[in-house]
Design an enzyme around this catalytic site. Structure first.
Site, PDB file in Angstrom:
ATOM      1  N   HIS A 115      -7.208  -6.095   0.832  1.00 14.62           N
ATOM      2  CA  HIS A 115      -6.051  -5.238   1.132  1.00 14.62           C
ATOM      3  C   HIS A 115      -5.281  -5.721   2.361  1.00 14.62           C
ATOM      4  CE1 HIS A 115      -4.139  -1.428   0.047  1.00 14.62           C
ATOM      5  NE2 HIS A 115      -4.021  -1.128   1.324  1.00 14.62           N
ATOM      6  N   SER A 120       0.841  -1.198   0.000  1.00 10.66           N
ATOM      7  CA  SER A 120       0.000   0.000   0.000  1.00 10.66           C
ATOM      8  C   SER A 120       0.882   1.257   0.000  1.00 10.66           C
ATOM      9  CB  SER A 120      -0.956  -0.052   1.196  1.00 10.66           C
ATOM     10  OG  SER A 120      -1.995   0.873   1.045  1.00 10.66           O
ATOM     11  N   ASP A 135     -10.182  -5.720  -3.110  1.00 13.89           N
ATOM     12  CA  ASP A 135      -9.574  -4.693  -2.254  1.00 13.89           C
ATOM     13  C   ASP A 135     -10.415  -3.420  -2.322  1.00 13.89           C
ATOM     14  OD1 ASP A 135      -8.004  -2.539  -1.345  1.00 13.89           O
ATOM     15  OD2 ASP A 135      -6.143  -3.422  -2.108  1.00 13.89           O
TER      16      ASP A 135
END
Lengths: 297, 297
Positions: A269, A155, A232
């Site tokens: 995620h 991320s 995600d």
């Protein structure tokens, strides 16, 4: 820095065929604040210096998340590779507002060097990771071969890995990979907030920390792997934008052997996603790290 | 229970070739309180019912610790085995004092059925795990073959796994394994506190929840694997006592093929230790779970 700061060992855990140690030191790059990191060293019975993979974590994380949940150590030990886990921001800088939001300030350093006066003293995670940590760890006599470094992350940390790799003028890293990276931060809410908050020049200055921008100007051979999950929610909200990065890479002439972007059906995620592809990523980097010299294409 | 309670799905995450789902339901065994658990199901493209491994976590933990940090899913998916992660105690029973200590009450149910009046309504983790959860999950139509169950756990959960395995009169579990189990709770501070706190009969009543006591009276073939680390501070403090369990097993005539207790040099009590041997343990259970019928010795 004049003289290397002393590393204080906070804890250590045997894990697989290696040892994870947490250290603390006074970080000049972060304005004299205490900085912590975790370092996994394989047992390495031969004693020769080992290559190192730097793992950059995401928003709200610390040096612990990747170590505790990433699932990297079994394969790293088997490949005789060290893993360095830095923190995600300075801690306790005392800048007004730095603790107001989870996606800016503490826990959200974005792996840049801030230029706004209130952040410039402490928010220098780029220098912390690319210059300071290797120096400090080398000065402590830890047997890492810093000429064999690669970098990966999740991320915000995937953004960090791609941008530190692409912007290095010294080819500091042999390869980069990312899980759900913020791939085009000048075009998403998280990145806009960070660049406007940390940089005097705002979004235009942020272009040099934007993987999609950087790769459009790249000309050297590249070794990049990106995974993201179709389940995600941050991807669905337009925070990740891997398609922009992929298009920019292809437009710049990079094929799937140099820049591979994989869409993983149904994954989200979380670290459950990361741990699923952890072995893939470590093996990807091992291809480059275990060569004595930088390979060409 | 009259009629199975409804399972409410709280979240789900794709992980390796499978899916982890968190559920909630009103637990009769726990006196009508909400209970949560995680269930990992392999993708199982064939659709036949899969065997299940029950993972019991340690003091202060919830249904999440083993799922997030255990490192079980890659091998469980490859072996086509489900993993059930119950919580470690009832939550919110409201018994005075249940939240005063980290090693008693909430987060510390010890996998027994309490007999002291103030705890007897809610603190029935033994029934919750051996009877209620299989019933509730089966009633929801989830494709698990409950005739093929094994059980493992960590610390307090290792104690739970060994004792629920050894005390089952119906051979409910085919095999048991444990990471640093509280192996002789009537002889260690954690166990003494728990048994005196939950049981009317105190330590003497606790003998039926003590793996070292139980195995001394066992006569059936057994399949047990135990790992503990020599760097484990709780081991050094005499909370784990694996030597007592091992001696009791050998005195009862069980050899290393039926009861294997391994001392692991330098590992501690953390999930770093567990994740290191996670694959060993899942493979150990797979030996028994993947046979259609209970194997003999």
């Amino acid at each position: 820095m004049s003289g290397a700061p002393v590393l204080e060992k906070l804890s250590s855990n045997r894990v697989f065929e290696g040892e994870l140690t947490k250290y603390k030191f006074k970080s000049a790059a972060l304005g004299g604040l205490d900085a912590q990191f975790n370092l996994f060293m394989p047992l390495n019975p031969g004693g020769a210096k080992v290559p190192v993979l730097v793992y950059l974590a995401g928003l709200t994380c610390t040096e612990d998340n990747g170590a505790q949940k990433g699932g990297f150590f079994g394969v790293a030990a088997s490949q005789n590779i060290a893993i360095l886990f830095p923190d995600t921001s300075p801690r306790g800088a005392g800048v007004p507002g730095e603790d107001d939001d989870w996606d800016f300030g503490t826990g959200a350093g974005f792996y840049i060097n801030a230029t706004k006066p209130e952040y410039a003293k402490n928010y220098n995670m780029a220098t912390h990771i690319t210059v300071e940590l290797p120096k400090v760890i080398e000065a402590a006599g830890i047997a890492i071969d810093w000429k064999r470094q690669s970098i990966f992350g999740h991320s915000m940390g995937g953004h960090g890995a791609l941008t530190l790799y692409l912007s290095s003028t010294t080819k500091q890293y042999r390869s980069a990979s990312a899980f759900a990276p913020i791939s085009n931060p000048t075009k998403c809410p998280w990145g806009e907030k960070a660049f406007k908050g940390y940089l005097e020049g705002g979004l235009p200055e942020g272009a040099k920390y934007d993987a999609t921008e950087l790769i459009s100007k790249a000309t050297e051979p590249l070794h990049i792997l990106v995974d993201y999950g179709t389940g995600d929610n941050f991807y669905k909200q337009g925070q990740i934008l891997p398609e922009n990065f992929l298009k920019s890479a292809r437009d710049a002439g990079y094929d799937e052997f140099q820049v591979r972007v994989r869409s993983q059906e149904g994954y989200d995620h979380s670290y459950y996603f990361i741990s699923t592809f952890a072995s893939d990523h470590v093996h990807f980097h091992a291809n480059f790290l275990k060569a004595r010299k930088q390979p060409g294409i």
